[in-house]
Design a protein around this motif. Sequence first.
Motif, short mmCIF file in Angstrom:
data_model
loop_
_atom_site.label_atom_id
_atom_site.label_comp_id
_atom_site.label_asym_id
_atom_site.label_seq_id
_atom_site.Cartn_x
_atom_site.Cartn_y
_atom_site.Cartn_z
N ARG A 1 19.77 34.70 51.03
CA ARG A 1 20.66 35.71 51.57
C ARG A 1 21.03 36.65 50.42
NH1 ARG A 1 25.01 32.18 54.93
NH2 ARG A 1 25.63 34.22 55.76
N THR A 2 21.40 37.88 50.77
CA THR A 2 21.49 38.91 49.75
C THR A 2 22.83 39.62 49.77
OG1 THR A 2 19.11 39.28 49.94
CG2 THR A 2 20.40 41.01 48.84
N ILE A 3 23.35 39.88 48.59
CA ILE A 3 24.44 40.84 48.40
C ILE A 3 23.86 42.05 47.70
CG2 ILE A 3 25.19 39.63 46.30
CD1 ILE A 3 28.03 40.71 46.87
N SER A 4 24.08 43.22 48.28
CA SER A 4 23.55 44.47 47.73
C SER A 4 24.58 45.11 46.82
CB SER A 4 23.20 45.44 48.86
OG SER A 4 22.23 44.91 49.72
N SER B 1 19.67 49.54 51.34
CA SER B 1 20.11 48.17 51.11
C SER B 1 19.72 47.24 52.26
CB SER B 1 21.63 48.13 50.91
OG SER B 1 22.31 48.46 52.11
N SER B 2 19.64 45.96 51.95
CA SER B 2 19.27 44.97 52.97
C SER B 2 20.23 43.80 53.02
CB SER B 2 17.85 44.45 52.69
OG SER B 2 17.79 43.79 51.43
N GLY B 3 21.27 43.82 52.20
CA GLY B 3 22.17 42.67 52.11
C GLY B 3 23.19 42.61 53.23
N GLU B 4 23.76 41.43 53.40
CA GLU B 4 24.84 41.23 54.36
C GLU B 4 26.13 41.87 53.87
OE1 GLU B 4 25.28 37.10 55.69
OE2 GLU B 4 23.29 36.74 54.83
#
Length: 255
Positions: free
Chosen positions: A4-7, A80-83
């Motif tokens: 999972r990602t943070i941008s 961006s793609s993060g949550e």
Amino acid sequence: MSSRTISVVTPVHPPHVRFLSEAYESLRAQTLPAGWDWEWLIQHDGDCDTALPFVDARVKFATSPAAGEACTRNMAVARSSGEFVRNLDADDQLMDGALERDVEVLLTHDKVGWVTSGARDLLPDGEVVSWAFDDPAEGLIEPGWTLDTFIENEWRLPVHPVTLCVRRDLLIAMGAWMGLARSADTGLLMALQTVSAGYFIATPSLLYRKHAAQVTAQNIHNDPVDKKLRYGMIIDRARALNDLWSRLTQPTTPR
């Protein structure tokens, strides 16, 4: 299994390119909860002929026509793609554990839409000092409190907007950073606090660099006419959102 990602979004223009290496090192030092990783969206405001020395697939650099900091940051968000989306200005640095604390708060509190945190000023001689104003107590920030405090204290912010981390879907719904030449981060924060609770983390997350080329050091930033106009727009927008939100969320009366 994908992480999972943070941008982390960073607008940059020529005077601040020289600080990017330090920002990158602060990102590399970040820890995150198991199963999470970061991506860094650097967006250059206008043409750039500087090659960035970051050999890291998580760093994603792009340019866009010169349009100012708010529009440039929003172009980074578009990639961006993060949550979650964390702000990091090009001349600042994240402190240890910053991203991990943001993620943990947003995972723990599902009704919290945004997070801010403590900050420290980084002076030109390298000295680190406390922010000039008192921080609130750590914990939940109820909707409306940030705007009320901002107005009551004659436009003094109770939290540092450059430390913002926000759920991406809420960020997009609010129109991302407000289309102002200055104080776009304050405009976004006041919109967010209208419709969502926030959370303040007392542990400092950011070294906020003070230098002659920063936007807030320019005379126009503190020009009383300019400030009255842009803060007036920010307050009017937040109040309009609050009125609209109140009407839309009231139970309808059957005819």
